[in-house]
Write an enzyme that holds these catalytic residues in place. Sequence first.
Site, mmCIF file in Angstrom:
data_model
loop_
_atom_site.group_PDB
_atom_site.id
_atom_site.type_symbol
_atom_site.label_atom_id
_atom_site.label_comp_id
_atom_site.label_asym_id
_atom_site.label_seq_id
_atom_site.Cartn_x
_atom_site.Cartn_y
_atom_site.Cartn_z
ATOM 1 N N MET A 1 37.444 39.128 31.392
ATOM 2 C CA MET A 1 37.666 37.684 31.470
ATOM 3 C C MET A 1 38.225 37.120 30.163
ATOM 4 S SD MET A 1 34.214 36.520 33.521
ATOM 5 C CE MET A 1 34.735 34.819 33.722
ATOM 6 N N HIS A 2 38.655 35.865 30.234
ATOM 7 C CA HIS A 2 38.978 35.005 29.077
ATOM 8 C C HIS A 2 40.278 35.350 28.345
ATOM 9 C CE1 HIS A 2 34.836 33.916 29.742
ATOM 10 N NE2 HIS A 2 34.352 35.003 29.177
ATOM 11 N N ASP B 1 35.098 40.040 35.801
ATOM 12 C CA ASP B 1 34.336 41.289 35.885
ATOM 13 C C ASP B 1 32.864 41.097 36.215
ATOM 14 O OD1 ASP B 1 33.796 40.217 33.384
ATOM 15 O OD2 ASP B 1 34.434 41.972 32.250
#
Length: 488
Positions: free
Chosen positions: A77-78, A236
């Site tokens: 992520m991110h 995830d």
Amino acid sequence: MYYIGVDLGTSALKLVMMDSRGELVKSVSKEYPLYFPHSGWSEQNPTDWFWAVKEGLKELAAGAAEKIAGISFGGQMHGLVILDKDDNVLRPAILWNDGRSTKETDYLNNVIGKEKLSELTANIAFAGFTAPKILWVKNNEPEIFEKISKIMLPKDYISYMLSGSFCTDYSDASGMLLLDVKNKKWSQEMIKICSISEDMLPKLYESYEVVGNIKPELAKELGLNEDIKIIAGAGDNAAAAIGTATVGEGACNISLGTSGTIFISSKNFGVDKYNALHSFDHADGNYHLMGCMLSAASCNKWWMEDILKTEDFSGEQQDIDNLGENKVFFLPYLMGERSPHNDPFARGSFIGMGMDTRREDMTLAILEGVTFALRDSLEVARSLGIKIKKTMICGGGAKSPLWKKLVANIMNVEVEVPVSEEGPGFGAAILAAVGCGEYDNVETATKAIIKIKEKIKPEEELVLKYEERYQKFKKIYPALKGIFKEIL
């Protein structure tokens, strides 16, 4: 039919293929480089991801191409992936564990204000989130910032390259600090704060929705069927939660991986008043709260391999016999801490040692300390009225019978261990099956597919002992907090 889940990890890609009953048919892994151009920076080349996906799909589909119905994703992520108007990658992706955006994070939290951010996005800023990274590019690479046409997350770059669909899902978008999590739409105010436009952001989908089909030319190149559907996928942690049936109201999953998470699904939106937990949309179409600690099983790995110089993890735990009576405490903040303290300066600490302290006491303190720290996040969820009576468990630490017993008794919950643990890739494959109509919805799919192989119940006497120890543990971090900055 077969369904493929793509787990786009930080160090490697894992693809899993399951049949309609949820049985694992085949899995493939492909590694790619991770770059650290400066201290605290972490980057990857998105083209390396796509190469790995193509090679993995070729290998996975060999002899089974006609049976593959859908592909979905669970990804780190991110991360910030930016493309120009011609779909060229403008710079290496800035990853979730990159710490360069400290100034931008401070600006968002202290100038825009945490209360305002929480009102707009249900979360506050962390250096790992995407919005601070966008501001960093604006402030430090203005010539690149001016060329941005598309902003996407790591797994969504793969989806775009496979299908041509510029999209993301709500769970992954929740970690960008650009999404109005409660109302499932982009925050117009956050878009302005980041000096971007909404057309730079992908179309939003539920994790189980079909976003397109594989490109015909790619299908031909990879030896795949042109009718294969591409399903949005999830971040995830949300994908891993699907893979452990952590869906619906009040389900919980604890992950004892390199980092540690406690993931609580809910049908209702909720935010704690201190934003100690992340409040995100979930891949089942509902919501979830998540506490994330930066060092979990990695604490035990550090203690075993770097300090004790052994790889006999189970052997070191074999003679531990003083559960609930250990006088040694350990703060597991080896890399700072995220939830619930949000303190990058916090560090690991042993306290309570005496002349009678044994090697076993310190090993036990490591396992207890990580579990106490995860309970800190659980207590925040409980303060919101969420009642947790049982939890699934996964990750490398879940292989330890002792650690599972500690989780059950320190948190006073029944611990359940799934038969199959394939992480985000397995959850993504389930999302693909739902998207292709194999199951009516995510909850129905997980009930049919996820099986339990072991249950560990809390023991009343140990629960009472660990309740007393947890109350002592809670006092240690506040007592040491002011010292950490001075010793770094």
